[in-house]
Design a protein around this motif. Structure first.
Motif, PDB file in Angstrom:
ATOM      1  N   MET A   1       0.845  -1.197   0.000  1.00 50.83           N
ATOM      2  CA  MET A   1       0.000   0.000   0.000  1.00 50.83           C
ATOM      3  C   MET A   1       0.871   1.233   0.000  1.00 50.83           C
ATOM      4  N   SER A   2       0.535   2.221  -0.785  1.00 48.56           N
ATOM      5  CA  SER A   2       1.332   3.437  -0.865  1.00 48.56           C
ATOM      6  C   SER A   2       1.219   4.223   0.421  1.00 48.56           C
ATOM      7  N   SER A   3       2.326   4.867   0.808  1.00 51.32           N
ATOM      8  CA  SER A   3       2.312   5.714   1.992  1.00 51.32           C
ATOM      9  C   SER A   3       1.857   7.114   1.686  1.00 51.32           C
ATOM     10  N   ARG A   4       1.667   7.454   0.397  1.00 54.17           N
ATOM     11  CA  ARG A   4       1.223   8.795   0.038  1.00 54.17           C
ATOM     12  C   ARG A   4      -0.290   8.895   0.190  1.00 54.17           C
ATOM     13  N   PRO A   5      -0.780   9.862   0.981  1.00 48.46           N
ATOM     14  CA  PRO A   5      -2.218   9.974   1.181  1.00 48.46           C
ATOM     15  C   PRO A   5      -2.941  10.242  -0.132  1.00 48.46           C
ATOM     16  N   ARG A   6      -3.980   9.467  -0.405  1.00 49.89           N
ATOM     17  CA  ARG A   6      -4.752   9.662  -1.621  1.00 49.89           C
ATOM     18  C   ARG A   6      -5.840  10.722  -1.428  1.00 49.89           C
ATOM     19  N   HIS A   7      -6.128  11.085  -0.204  1.00 49.89           N
ATOM     20  CA  HIS A   7      -7.162  12.074   0.094  1.00 49.89           C
ATOM     21  C   HIS A   7      -6.556  13.114   1.035  1.00 49.89           C
ATOM     22  N   PRO A   8      -5.913  14.137   0.480  1.00 49.55           N
ATOM     23  CA  PRO A   8      -5.225  15.128   1.334  1.00 49.55           C
ATOM     24  C   PRO A   8      -6.144  15.784   2.354  1.00 49.55           C
ATOM     25  N   ALA A   9      -7.399  16.061   1.972  1.00 46.95           N
ATOM     26  CA  ALA A   9      -8.317  16.712   2.909  1.00 46.95           C
ATOM     27  C   ALA A   9      -8.564  15.822   4.130  1.00 46.95           C
ATOM     28  N   ARG A  10      -8.700  14.508   3.905  1.00 45.57           N
ATOM     29  CA  ARG A  10      -8.904  13.591   5.033  1.00 45.57           C
ATOM     30  C   ARG A  10      -7.645  13.497   5.893  1.00 45.57           C
ATOM     31  N   THR A  11      -6.487  13.541   5.254  1.00 47.53           N
ATOM     32  CA  THR A  11      -5.237  13.516   6.005  1.00 47.53           C
ATOM     33  C   THR A  11      -5.134  14.745   6.904  1.00 47.53           C
ATOM     34  N   ILE A  12      -5.485  15.903   6.355  1.00 48.28           N
ATOM     35  CA  ILE A  12      -5.471  17.125   7.162  1.00 48.28           C
ATOM     36  C   ILE A  12      -6.463  17.008   8.313  1.00 48.28           C
ATOM     37  N   LEU A  13      -7.648  16.474   8.034  1.00 51.16           N
ATOM     38  CA  LEU A  13      -8.654  16.300   9.086  1.00 51.16           C
ATOM     39  C   LEU A  13      -8.127  15.416  10.203  1.00 51.16           C
ATOM     40  N   LEU A  14      -7.515  14.282   9.853  1.00 47.90           N
ATOM     41  CA  LEU A  14      -6.973  13.382  10.878  1.00 47.90           C
ATOM     42  C   LEU A  14      -5.869  14.063  11.676  1.00 47.90           C
ATOM     43  N   GLY A  15      -5.038  14.843  10.998  1.00 49.06           N
ATOM     44  CA  GLY A  15      -3.983  15.560  11.704  1.00 49.06           C
ATOM     45  C   GLY A  15      -4.540  16.564  12.688  1.00 49.06           C
ATOM     46  N   VAL A  16      -5.592  17.267  12.277  1.00 47.68           N
ATOM     47  CA  VAL A  16      -6.204  18.238  13.179  1.00 47.68           C
ATOM     48  C   VAL A  16      -6.899  17.534  14.341  1.00 47.68           C
ATOM     49  N   LEU A  17      -7.583  16.431  14.057  1.00 52.04           N
ATOM     50  CA  LEU A  17      -8.240  15.673  15.122  1.00 52.04           C
ATOM     51  C   LEU A  17      -7.237  15.147  16.142  1.00 52.04           C
ATOM     52  N   SER A  18      -6.042  14.781  15.665  1.00 49.27           N
ATOM     53  CA  SER A  18      -5.010  14.283  16.584  1.00 49.27           C
ATOM     54  C   SER A  18      -4.475  15.384  17.486  1.00 49.27           C
ATOM     55  N   ALA A  19      -4.804  16.641  17.171  1.00 53.66           N
ATOM     56  CA  ALA A  19      -4.233  17.785  17.884  1.00 53.66           C
ATOM     57  C   ALA A  19      -5.153  18.325  18.968  1.00 53.66           C
ATOM     58  N   PHE A  20      -6.131  17.536  19.418  1.00 53.56           N
ATOM     59  CA  PHE A  20      -7.012  18.033  20.462  1.00 53.56           C
ATOM     60  C   PHE A  20      -6.251  18.344  21.750  1.00 53.56           C
ATOM     61  N   GLY A  21      -5.161  17.616  22.016  1.00 53.81           N
ATOM     62  CA  GLY A  21      -4.356  17.932  23.190  1.00 53.81           C
ATOM     63  C   GLY A  21      -3.760  19.322  23.108  1.00 53.81           C
ATOM     64  N   PRO A  22      -2.964  19.622  22.055  1.00 55.74           N
ATOM     65  CA  PRO A  22      -2.438  20.980  21.911  1.00 55.74           C
ATOM     66  C   PRO A  22      -3.527  22.047  21.842  1.00 55.74           C
ATOM     67  N   MET A  23      -4.614  21.744  21.117  1.00 51.05           N
ATOM     68  CA  MET A  23      -5.682  22.739  21.020  1.00 51.05           C
ATOM     69  C   MET A  23      -6.289  23.025  22.390  1.00 51.05           C
ATOM     70  N   SER A  24      -6.467  21.976  23.203  1.00 52.47           N
ATOM     71  CA  SER A  24      -7.120  22.126  24.502  1.00 52.47           C
ATOM     72  C   SER A  24      -6.251  22.864  25.496  1.00 52.47           C
ATOM     73  N   MET A  25      -4.933  22.825  25.317  1.00 52.02           N
ATOM     74  CA  MET A  25      -4.033  23.385  26.321  1.00 52.02           C
ATOM     75  C   MET A  25      -3.215  24.570  25.843  1.00 52.02           C
ATOM     76  N   ASP A  26      -2.702  24.508  24.619  1.00 51.17           N
ATOM     77  CA  ASP A  26      -1.719  25.505  24.214  1.00 51.17           C
ATOM     78  C   ASP A  26      -2.316  26.885  23.981  1.00 51.17           C
ATOM     79  N   MET A  27      -3.547  26.961  23.463  1.00 52.30           N
ATOM     80  CA  MET A  27      -4.193  28.269  23.320  1.00 52.30           C
ATOM     81  C   MET A  27      -4.452  28.899  24.678  1.00 52.30           C
ATOM     82  N   TYR A  28      -4.648  28.052  25.660  1.00 53.48           N
ATOM     83  CA  TYR A  28      -5.063  28.482  26.993  1.00 53.48           C
ATOM     84  C   TYR A  28      -3.873  28.857  27.881  1.00 53.48           C
ATOM     85  N   LEU A  29      -2.686  28.340  27.542  1.00 53.49           N
ATOM     86  CA  LEU A  29      -1.536  28.519  28.420  1.00 53.49           C
ATOM     87  C   LEU A  29      -1.175  29.968  28.706  1.00 53.49           C
ATOM     88  N   PRO A  30      -1.119  30.851  27.699  1.00 54.38           N
ATOM     89  CA  PRO A  30      -0.759  32.238  28.020  1.00 54.38           C
ATOM     90  C   PRO A  30      -1.713  32.898  29.007  1.00 54.38           C
TER      91      PRO A  30
END
Length: 394
Positions: free
Chosen positions: A1-30
């Motif tokens: 199976m190719s490692s190149r994402p065939r659906h860039p929009a879905r790849t971006i979505l998964l990357g953003v979903l994986s970032a709930f930790g940084p989103m939940s804390m890093d905006m709030y830290l300052p």
């Protein structure tokens, strides 16, 4: 199976979903010192709003991950993102510290779905070095948020108070809910699901007996313990001890986020079946040595610039550890990727949650406790990795 994402929009979505930790804390830290001041509480109590979110991220993954092996990925993901969105919109109405702490717990539980299921979806689609490269892409997208989140948080604080940060988080959650609903297909076919949710929990108990898996999980967990010590203590260290402005602190935090992206990409590109363990061990050892030198240096020459420079090395290497440890741990767990991903999330967030409030117990008048705890976590991570995987690391 190719490692190149065939659906860039879905790849971006998964990357953003994986970032709930940084989103939940890093905006709030300052805003953390401002929260403690406005709600008339201590810095340690203010840091509990970080800790409760971390525990929510950990507890939620233990539930969501195994159940996704039974019910598929999409439905639990939508439920989690919906909970994150709801609690984000409720938080601005809090007027005391304990309702904020409780809502942050549920916000973390909701956000955990994005973290655990983005990894599980990646394992549904890829394996071997391809999995490592795809995780590298997701973690690079994830790594953007430690850069932009504190900058955005600092910008929000220039015209409103900390409550505005959660309004923005609620809006982001709503967008992600709709994007997931319309843009993410189910990746776990019915014939690959467990017969019951309990089967996945049984698989989790078996993973506890797997020494290499536990080595990867615990070493990654303690590296995240160091990261969360930094997350909880850095705002006070830079703003209270060294008198940096929230905006300057946000820039320093963003630089560390950029370092994580660079380290993630180097690790992902060099990752293969033979050298993954060497990259992992070398990254943790380098961070342990760097933290030891930083502790000595900051104790002799207290300086905000020295602290910032040392942390760039240590925090950047979290990206390399995350990519390699996750790839190695998930490599043999195709059928129960949800359960395995949940345990990885437990290790990262539970250990981080335990370490996070400790730094607050030592007060906010010195940066030494934060640096010392980071050093302890890094050395524990290295010793656990070597001790539990010594038959496979050369």
């Amino acid at each position: 199976m190719s490692s190149r994402p065939r659906h860039p929009a879905r790849t971006i979505l998964l990357g953003v979903l994986s970032a709930f930790g940084p989103m939940s804390m890093d905006m709030y830290l300052p805003a953390l010192p401002e929260v403690a001041s406005q709600l008339h509480t201590t810095s340690a109590a203010g840091q509990l709003t970080i800790t409760s979110c971390i525990f929510g991220l950990a507890a939620g993954q233990i539930i969501v991950g195994p159940l996704s092996d039974r019910w598929g990925r999409k439905l639990p993901l939508l439920a989690g993102v919906g909970l994150f969105t709801l609690t984000s919109f409720l938080i601005p109405f809090t007027t005391s510290i304990w309702p904020l702490i409780i809502l942050r717990l549920f916000q973390g539980i909701g956000g955990s779905a994005g973290q655990v299921l983005s990894r599980a979806v990646a394992r549904d689609l890829f394996s071997g070095p391809q999995l490592g490269r795809f995780l590298g892409i997701l973690m690079s997208i994830n790594g953007i948020f430690p850069i932009i989140a504190p900058l955005l948080g600092g910008a929000v604080l220039s015209f409103t108070d900390w409550r505005g940060v959660f309004v923005i988080l609620g809006a982001i959650g709503l967008i992600l809910f709709l994007w997931t609903w319309w843009g993410l297909p189910e990746t776990l076919p019915a014939d690959r699901r467990t017969a019951t949710g309990f089967a996945a929990f049984t698989q989790m108990s078996e993973l506890f007996k797997d020494r290499p898996f536990m080595g990867y999980m615990l070493s990654q967990g303690f590296v995240y313990g160091a990261l969360y010590v930094y997350i909880s203590g850095s705002a006070f260290a830079f703003e209270t001890v060294f008198h940096f402005s929230p905006q300057v602190f946000s820039i320093i935090y963003a630089i560390n986020g950029a370092g994580m992206i660079v380290a993630t990409q180097f690790a992902a590109r060099g990752l293969n079946d033979q050298n993954g363990r060497k990259i992992l061990g070398g990254s943790i050892l380098t961070a342990a040595i760097a933290s030891t030198l930083l502790l000595f240096g900051i104790s002799q020459w207290p300086s905000g610039l020295l602290l910032a420079g040392g942390l760039v090395i240590i925090i950047s290497l979290v990206g390399a550890v995350n990519t390699t440890a996750t790839t190695l741990a998930l490599g043999n767990e195709a059928q129960h990727a949800g359960a395995a991903s949940a345990l990885l999330g437990l290790g990262m967030n539970a250990i981080g949650g335990l370490m996070s409030p400790v730094v607050g117990l030592f007060g906010t008048r010195s940066s030494l406790p934060m640096v010392a705890l980071i050093m302890v976590c890094e050395w524990i991570a290295f010793l656990l990795l070597v001790g539990l995987t010594r038959k496979t690391i050369r």
